[in-house]
Design a protein around this motif. Sequence first.
Motif, mmCIF file in Angstrom:
data_model
loop_
_atom_site.group_PDB
_atom_site.id
_atom_site.type_symbol
_atom_site.label_atom_id
_atom_site.label_comp_id
_atom_site.label_asym_id
_atom_site.label_seq_id
_atom_site.Cartn_x
_atom_site.Cartn_y
_atom_site.Cartn_z
ATOM 1 N N ILE A 58 33.514 57.926 45.365
ATOM 2 C CA ILE A 58 35.083 58.762 45.125
ATOM 3 C C ILE A 58 35.661 58.616 46.154
ATOM 4 C CG2 ILE A 58 35.839 61.026 45.261
ATOM 5 C CD1 ILE A 58 34.689 60.364 42.463
ATOM 6 N N GLU A 59 35.074 58.240 47.633
ATOM 7 C CA GLU A 59 36.125 58.045 48.884
ATOM 8 C C GLU A 59 36.684 56.583 48.646
ATOM 9 O OE1 GLU A 59 35.961 59.683 53.208
ATOM 10 O OE2 GLU A 59 34.514 58.065 52.965
ATOM 11 N N ASP A 60 35.901 55.747 48.169
ATOM 12 C CA ASP A 60 36.575 54.315 48.317
ATOM 13 C C ASP A 60 37.570 54.327 47.134
ATOM 14 O OD1 ASP A 60 35.077 53.136 50.311
ATOM 15 O OD2 ASP A 60 33.710 52.217 48.754
ATOM 16 N N GLY A 61 37.550 55.098 46.022
ATOM 17 C CA GLY A 61 38.327 55.234 44.822
ATOM 18 C C GLY A 61 39.458 55.724 45.397
ATOM 19 N N ILE A 62 39.466 56.902 46.243
ATOM 20 C CA ILE A 62 40.529 57.674 46.754
ATOM 21 C C ILE A 62 41.403 56.756 47.512
ATOM 22 C CG2 ILE A 62 41.579 59.690 47.798
ATOM 23 C CD1 ILE A 62 39.179 61.272 46.804
ATOM 24 N N ILE A 63 40.801 56.055 48.328
ATOM 25 C CA ILE A 63 41.645 55.391 49.259
ATOM 26 C C ILE A 63 42.270 54.103 48.657
ATOM 27 C CG2 ILE A 63 41.309 54.146 51.555
ATOM 28 C CD1 ILE A 63 39.148 56.055 52.219
ATOM 29 N N HIS A 64 41.283 53.192 48.186
ATOM 30 C CA HIS A 64 41.832 52.060 47.556
ATOM 31 C C HIS A 64 42.201 51.806 46.233
ATOM 32 C CE1 HIS A 64 40.372 50.395 51.475
ATOM 33 N NE2 HIS A 64 38.967 51.275 51.124
ATOM 34 N N GLY A 65 41.934 52.886 45.254
ATOM 35 C CA GLY A 65 42.252 52.770 44.076
ATOM 36 C C GLY A 65 41.878 51.538 43.267
ATOM 37 N N THR A 66 42.932 50.712 43.099
ATOM 38 C CA THR A 66 42.692 49.801 42.498
ATOM 39 C C THR A 66 43.259 48.552 43.345
ATOM 40 O OG1 THR A 66 43.483 50.476 40.468
ATOM 41 C CG2 THR A 66 43.759 48.324 40.302
ATOM 42 N N ILE A 67 42.368 47.231 43.426
ATOM 43 C CA ILE A 67 42.446 46.066 44.186
ATOM 44 C C ILE A 67 42.633 45.067 43.303
ATOM 45 C CG2 ILE A 67 41.449 44.766 46.055
ATOM 46 C CD1 ILE A 67 40.120 47.338 47.219
ATOM 47 N N THR A 68 43.361 44.066 43.541
ATOM 48 C CA THR A 68 43.458 42.865 42.683
ATOM 49 C C THR A 68 42.782 41.839 43.789
ATOM 50 O OG1 THR A 68 45.520 43.420 41.693
ATOM 51 C CG2 THR A 68 44.894 41.044 41.572
ATOM 52 N N MET A 69 41.745 40.897 42.977
ATOM 53 C CA MET A 69 40.904 40.125 43.703
ATOM 54 C C MET A 69 41.131 38.698 43.103
ATOM 55 S SD MET A 69 38.977 42.076 46.066
ATOM 56 C CE MET A 69 37.439 40.926 46.241
ATOM 57 N N GLU A 70 40.889 37.834 43.865
ATOM 58 C CA GLU A 70 41.051 36.511 43.506
ATOM 59 C C GLU A 70 39.807 35.696 43.789
ATOM 60 O OE1 GLU A 70 44.799 34.667 44.887
ATOM 61 O OE2 GLU A 70 43.924 34.443 46.851
ATOM 62 N N LEU A 71 39.246 34.640 42.997
ATOM 63 C CA LEU A 71 38.257 33.666 43.788
ATOM 64 C C LEU A 71 38.854 32.801 44.518
ATOM 65 C CD1 LEU A 71 36.652 32.687 40.024
ATOM 66 C CD2 LEU A 71 35.633 34.349 41.766
ATOM 67 N N MET A 72 37.785 32.450 45.462
ATOM 68 C CA MET A 72 38.231 31.678 46.575
ATOM 69 C C MET A 72 38.097 30.175 45.986
ATOM 70 S SD MET A 72 38.129 33.265 49.669
ATOM 71 C CE MET A 72 38.050 31.751 50.761
ATOM 72 N N PRO A 73 39.345 29.598 46.355
ATOM 73 C CA PRO A 73 39.439 28.248 45.828
ATOM 74 C C PRO A 73 38.318 27.365 46.491
ATOM 75 C CG PRO A 73 41.617 28.999 46.971
ATOM 76 C CD PRO A 73 40.503 29.874 47.119
ATOM 77 N N GLY A 74 37.658 26.585 45.794
ATOM 78 C CA GLY A 74 36.687 25.627 46.187
ATOM 79 C C GLY A 74 35.286 26.346 46.259
ATOM 80 N N ASP A 85 52.983 39.132 47.547
ATOM 81 C CA ASP A 85 54.211 38.640 47.861
ATOM 82 C C ASP A 85 55.249 39.500 48.394
ATOM 83 O OD1 ASP A 85 53.544 35.836 47.201
ATOM 84 O OD2 ASP A 85 54.203 36.198 45.337
ATOM 85 N N LYS A 86 55.102 40.557 47.391
ATOM 86 C CA LYS A 86 55.814 42.054 47.963
ATOM 87 C C LYS A 86 55.725 42.318 49.502
ATOM 88 C CE LYS A 86 56.920 46.623 46.632
ATOM 89 N NZ LYS A 86 56.704 47.871 45.747
ATOM 90 N N TYR A 87 54.292 42.393 50.214
ATOM 91 C CA TYR A 87 53.980 42.794 51.393
ATOM 92 C C TYR A 87 53.768 41.702 52.520
ATOM 93 C CZ TYR A 87 53.875 47.125 48.859
ATOM 94 O OH TYR A 87 54.289 48.255 48.119
ATOM 95 N N ASN A 88 53.721 40.531 51.889
ATOM 96 C CA ASN A 88 53.382 39.426 52.776
ATOM 97 C C ASN A 88 52.201 39.386 53.242
ATOM 98 O OD1 ASN A 88 54.128 36.762 53.265
ATOM 99 N ND2 ASN A 88 54.974 37.433 55.208
ATOM 100 N N CYS A 89 50.854 39.722 52.689
ATOM 101 C CA CYS A 89 49.717 39.694 53.259
ATOM 102 C C CYS A 89 48.710 40.145 52.057
ATOM 103 C CB CYS A 89 49.574 40.928 54.283
ATOM 104 S SG CYS A 89 49.898 42.537 53.552
ATOM 105 N N ARG A 90 47.602 39.979 52.429
ATOM 106 C CA ARG A 90 46.350 40.212 51.391
ATOM 107 C C ARG A 90 46.021 41.811 51.694
ATOM 108 N NH1 ARG A 90 44.804 35.809 49.167
ATOM 109 N NH2 ARG A 90 44.706 33.923 50.242
#
Length: 146
Positions: A58-74, A85-90
């Motif tokens: 529950i705590e992770d859910g409240i803090i992070h909600g939804t996270i978009t992940m991507e596979l590592m290239p290679g 792009d909106k915040y210029n970071c991961r």
Amino acid sequence: MIKLTLNLIKETCRYALDTDINSIDLSKFKKSNFKYDKKSGRYVAIVRLLNGDQRSSIEDGIIHGTITMELMPGNKNYAQVAWSDKYNCRCGMYDFDVDFSKGYVNVRDQMTIWGSIVNSYLNPGGTFITGTPFLIKYNNVYKLNK
């Protein structure tokens, strides 16, 4: 490795927090969750920590909600938080937004309302002041479950 907790967030009063992606319970998140996104040319997955198949603490859910992940290239056995792009970071923004457009309040919205109350206060004049949005920057990579 720093694990974000509700108490840590409340005590820091900072506008951006850094955390290691491995401090979040992603045990139900699997390689099969990724789909190819033609627009970005990457394999991406949405991790819903409050509801759905990837629900975690529950705590992770409240803090992070939804996270978009991507596979590592290679290296398709590892994932990282997708670049914003909106915040210029991961990263992601904890902004206390609630979506009433569906005509009902879902679990995520209930937790967001609760989080807003916990991170807010009544000023001396009695006006309710909402929580201050903050950025969560995600470091490191996550080894995927099969």
